[in-house]
Design a protein around this motif. Sequence first.
Motif, PDB file in Angstrom:
ATOM      1  N   PHE A 220       0.913  -1.363  -0.219  1.00  0.00           N
ATOM      2  CA  PHE A 220      -0.177   0.094  -0.200  1.00  0.00           C
ATOM      3  C   PHE A 220       0.848   1.362  -0.050  1.00  0.00           C
ATOM      4  CE2 PHE A 220      -2.153  -3.529   1.812  1.00  0.00           C
ATOM      5  CZ  PHE A 220      -3.280  -3.140   1.645  1.00  0.00           C
ATOM      6  N   PHE A 221       2.255   1.110   0.652  1.00  0.00           N
ATOM      7  CA  PHE A 221       3.105   2.231   1.314  1.00  0.00           C
ATOM      8  C   PHE A 221       3.345   2.028  -0.875  1.00  0.00           C
ATOM      9  CE2 PHE A 221       7.323   3.397   1.312  1.00  0.00           C
ATOM     10  CZ  PHE A 221       7.007   4.920   2.125  1.00  0.00           C
ATOM     11  N   PHE A 222       3.850   1.803  -0.734  1.00  0.00           N
ATOM     12  CA  PHE A 222       4.795   1.589  -2.304  1.00  0.00           C
ATOM     13  C   PHE A 222       3.369   1.875  -3.799  1.00  0.00           C
ATOM     14  CE2 PHE A 222       7.979  -1.184  -1.028  1.00  0.00           C
ATOM     15  CZ  PHE A 222       8.959   0.037  -1.554  1.00  0.00           C
ATOM     16  N   ALA A 223       2.385   1.820  -3.246  1.00  0.00           N
ATOM     17  CA  ALA A 223       1.553   2.794  -4.565  1.00  0.00           C
ATOM     18  C   ALA A 223       0.708   3.462  -4.295  1.00  0.00           C
ATOM     19  CB  ALA A 223      -0.297   1.679  -4.149  1.00  0.00           C
ATOM     20  N   LEU A 224       0.239   3.782  -3.170  1.00  0.00           N
ATOM     21  CA  LEU A 224       0.176   5.297  -2.047  1.00  0.00           C
ATOM     22  C   LEU A 224       1.905   6.673  -3.146  1.00  0.00           C
ATOM     23  CD1 LEU A 224      -1.295   7.706  -1.608  1.00  0.00           C
ATOM     24  CD2 LEU A 224      -0.190   7.123   0.446  1.00  0.00           C
ATOM     25  N   TYR A 225       3.101   6.111  -2.452  1.00  0.00           N
ATOM     26  CA  TYR A 225       4.467   6.462  -3.789  1.00  0.00           C
ATOM     27  C   TYR A 225       4.203   7.042  -4.518  1.00  0.00           C
ATOM     28  CZ  TYR A 225       9.280   7.758  -4.549  1.00  0.00           C
ATOM     29  OH  TYR A 225      10.094   8.709  -4.254  1.00  0.00           O
ATOM     30  N   HIS A 226       3.814   5.659  -5.488  1.00  0.00           N
ATOM     31  CA  HIS A 226       3.184   6.058  -6.716  1.00  0.00           C
ATOM     32  C   HIS A 226       2.458   6.714  -7.608  1.00  0.00           C
ATOM     33  CE1 HIS A 226       4.384   5.111 -11.257  1.00  0.00           C
ATOM     34  NE2 HIS A 226       3.272   3.967 -11.770  1.00  0.00           N
ATOM     35  N   VAL A 227       1.415   6.800  -6.900  1.00  0.00           N
ATOM     36  CA  VAL A 227       0.247   7.352  -7.375  1.00  0.00           C
ATOM     37  C   VAL A 227       0.347   8.750  -7.031  1.00  0.00           C
ATOM     38  CG1 VAL A 227      -1.908   8.320  -6.362  1.00  0.00           C
ATOM     39  CG2 VAL A 227      -1.511   5.606  -6.410  1.00  0.00           C
ATOM     40  N   LEU A 228       0.671   9.427  -6.208  1.00  0.00           N
ATOM     41  CA  LEU A 228       1.753  10.735  -5.699  1.00  0.00           C
ATOM     42  C   LEU A 228       2.321  11.172  -6.919  1.00  0.00           C
ATOM     43  CD1 LEU A 228       1.822  10.850  -2.198  1.00  0.00           C
ATOM     44  CD2 LEU A 228      -0.013  11.742  -3.267  1.00  0.00           C
ATOM     45  N   SER A 229       3.914  10.133  -7.256  1.00  0.00           N
ATOM     46  CA  SER A 229       4.233  10.382  -8.235  1.00  0.00           C
ATOM     47  C   SER A 229       4.149  10.516  -9.426  1.00  0.00           C
ATOM     48  CB  SER A 229       5.281   9.409  -8.446  1.00  0.00           C
ATOM     49  OG  SER A 229       6.591   9.219  -6.980  1.00  0.00           O
ATOM     50  N   SER A 230       2.563   9.890  -9.584  1.00  0.00           N
ATOM     51  CA  SER A 230       2.483  10.392 -10.660  1.00  0.00           C
ATOM     52  C   SER A 230       1.470  11.113 -11.188  1.00  0.00           C
ATOM     53  CB  SER A 230       1.598   8.796 -11.839  1.00  0.00           C
ATOM     54  OG  SER A 230       2.238   7.741 -11.477  1.00  0.00           O
ATOM     55  N   ILE A 231       1.211  12.157 -10.014  1.00  0.00           N
ATOM     56  CA  ILE A 231      -0.250  13.262  -9.827  1.00  0.00           C
ATOM     57  C   ILE A 231       1.441  14.133 -10.123  1.00  0.00           C
ATOM     58  CG2 ILE A 231      -0.848  14.953  -8.901  1.00  0.00           C
ATOM     59  CD1 ILE A 231      -2.125  12.542  -6.887  1.00  0.00           C
ATOM     60  N   ALA A 232       2.257  14.426  -9.698  1.00  0.00           N
ATOM     61  CA  ALA A 232       3.281  15.473  -9.654  1.00  0.00           C
ATOM     62  C   ALA A 232       3.790  15.264 -11.067  1.00  0.00           C
ATOM     63  CB  ALA A 232       4.532  14.820  -8.472  1.00  0.00           C
ATOM     64  N   SER A 233       3.753  14.168 -12.115  1.00  0.00           N
ATOM     65  CA  SER A 233       4.704  14.826 -12.836  1.00  0.00           C
ATOM     66  C   SER A 233       3.131  14.805 -14.219  1.00  0.00           C
ATOM     67  CB  SER A 233       4.956  13.212 -13.555  1.00  0.00           C
ATOM     68  OG  SER A 233       5.772  12.502 -12.722  1.00  0.00           O
ATOM     69  N   GLY A 234       1.502  14.580 -13.422  1.00  0.00           N
ATOM     70  CA  GLY A 234       0.873  14.962 -14.911  1.00  0.00           C
ATOM     71  C   GLY A 234       0.277  13.601 -15.286  1.00  0.00           C
ATOM     72  N   LYS A 235       0.464  12.795 -15.110  1.00  0.00           N
ATOM     73  CA  LYS A 235      -0.243  11.261 -15.363  1.00  0.00           C
ATOM     74  C   LYS A 235      -1.550  10.925 -14.928  1.00  0.00           C
ATOM     75  CE  LYS A 235       5.027  10.020 -16.780  1.00  0.00           C
ATOM     76  NZ  LYS A 235       6.152   8.912 -17.072  1.00  0.00           N
ATOM     77  N   LYS A 236      -1.894  10.137 -16.155  1.00  0.00           N
ATOM     78  CA  LYS A 236      -3.046   9.333 -14.766  1.00  0.00           C
ATOM     79  C   LYS A 236      -2.808   8.095 -14.001  1.00  0.00           C
ATOM     80  CE  LYS A 236      -5.587  10.232 -18.599  1.00  0.00           C
ATOM     81  NZ  LYS A 236      -6.393   9.898 -19.955  1.00  0.00           N
ATOM     82  N   ILE A 237      -3.566   7.447 -13.849  1.00  0.00           N
ATOM     83  CA  ILE A 237      -2.716   6.221 -12.589  1.00  0.00           C
ATOM     84  C   ILE A 237      -3.939   6.087 -11.945  1.00  0.00           C
ATOM     85  CG2 ILE A 237      -2.293   7.195 -10.484  1.00  0.00           C
ATOM     86  CD1 ILE A 237      -0.237   5.390 -10.705  1.00  0.00           C
ATOM     87  N   GLY A 238      -4.832   4.278 -12.323  1.00  0.00           N
ATOM     88  CA  GLY A 238      -6.010   3.756 -11.825  1.00  0.00           C
ATOM     89  C   GLY A 238      -6.727   4.593 -11.794  1.00  0.00           C
TER      90      GLY A 238
END
Length: 419
Positions: free
Chosen positions: A116-134
Amino acid sequence: MDTIASLFSFITTPVSWIIVQFHKVYGALFGDDSGWAWGLSIVSLVVLIRICLIPLFVKQIKSTRNMQVLQPKMKAIQERYKNDKQRQSEEMMKLYKETGTNPLSSCLPILAQSPFFFALYHVLSSIASGKKIGAINQDLLDSARQAHIFGAPLAAKFTDSAEKVASLNASLTDVRVVTALMIVLMSASQFFTQRQLMTKNVDLTVKTPYMQQQKMLMYIFPVIFAVMGINFPVGVLVYWLTTNVWTMGQQMYVINQNPTPGSKAQDAYLQRVLKSVTSHGQVRGRTRRKMVKAIVAKGPDRNDIERKFITGLAKLGLAAQEDGTVLKSDTAAAEAEGAAHKRQQPKRQTKAKRQTAATAGGAKDTERGTAGSKTSLQKQDASQDDKPKSPGKPASGSSRQAKSGQRKGPQRPKHPSKK
């Protein structure tokens, strides 16, 4: 990052979906683009995950206590088979199997929430990069990029450059102040959690290298969190700070309600139970009755804290029963009163006090010996004065008055030739 994302893609979509559902609820209260709506969504995600991990947390507590109890036996096995590593491992596994202990159980909560931690980290990193995810579409992505917590964007990090922070409509100073404060709180909560475990909920009668290792971790873990924290986005810091606070509160509850036998927490708990029994005349609460029941079942194997509790009940004229309740008992009161009147053993003095006492006693003996010798000499002189003096012998005074060089006592007559 893409490799890690592919590894945790099976959980990235569920995590993002949960965040979106919580965001709908909080967005209706605080606004869709509000930092509170997104921040509270992350906090709610943590609470949901930790509630699901409560059974694993219970297993962790049992495993940690069993490991503390087994440390002396493990040390004996290591000493006995120190030259045979294979036999040592076999005996260790046999000991774990007999006692039902799993050394990895203490790590289960951390391992379980790592995906869950790594999934949340990747979700927030995608938000910072402006990429849609999940489950986060373009509208939610734009809303999350505009969300700020005390002026810091959810996707911003302490190590970000001024240009990257500016692209998220924030200042570098705000980001670093907020992230630094959250890192300090995260490390402090981790330290306090480990410290209360070591100072209150540890069996003080067990002295093993395991305890020293736990003390080292108490200082090492906060440093690790501080170093790693500068590379975490604000949203991840919110997640980790929330889980640390949850762990601290959860552990505090366990220490107060189910302390480790032989620990300071158990002493404080049993004192509260004894005070409650004094006020109400009975053990109130199922948890407390369960604790008293366990103490009664131990019999002669009770530790000093538990024996003191049983003695306290006896002084009140009560006796603990096998079902965890207490009943009036004249026998227990009489035994407690008899034990109180027993002659107590004198407290052992320190080495310095014993040496001081011995020196003082020796000086007194010397003074008594000197006084005794003086008294005996005086008695001898008096006895000599009382004796009748023979006429053929000169007095002692006259002998002392004899000139030096002369022979004391009666003089032999000189030879006639020497006259």
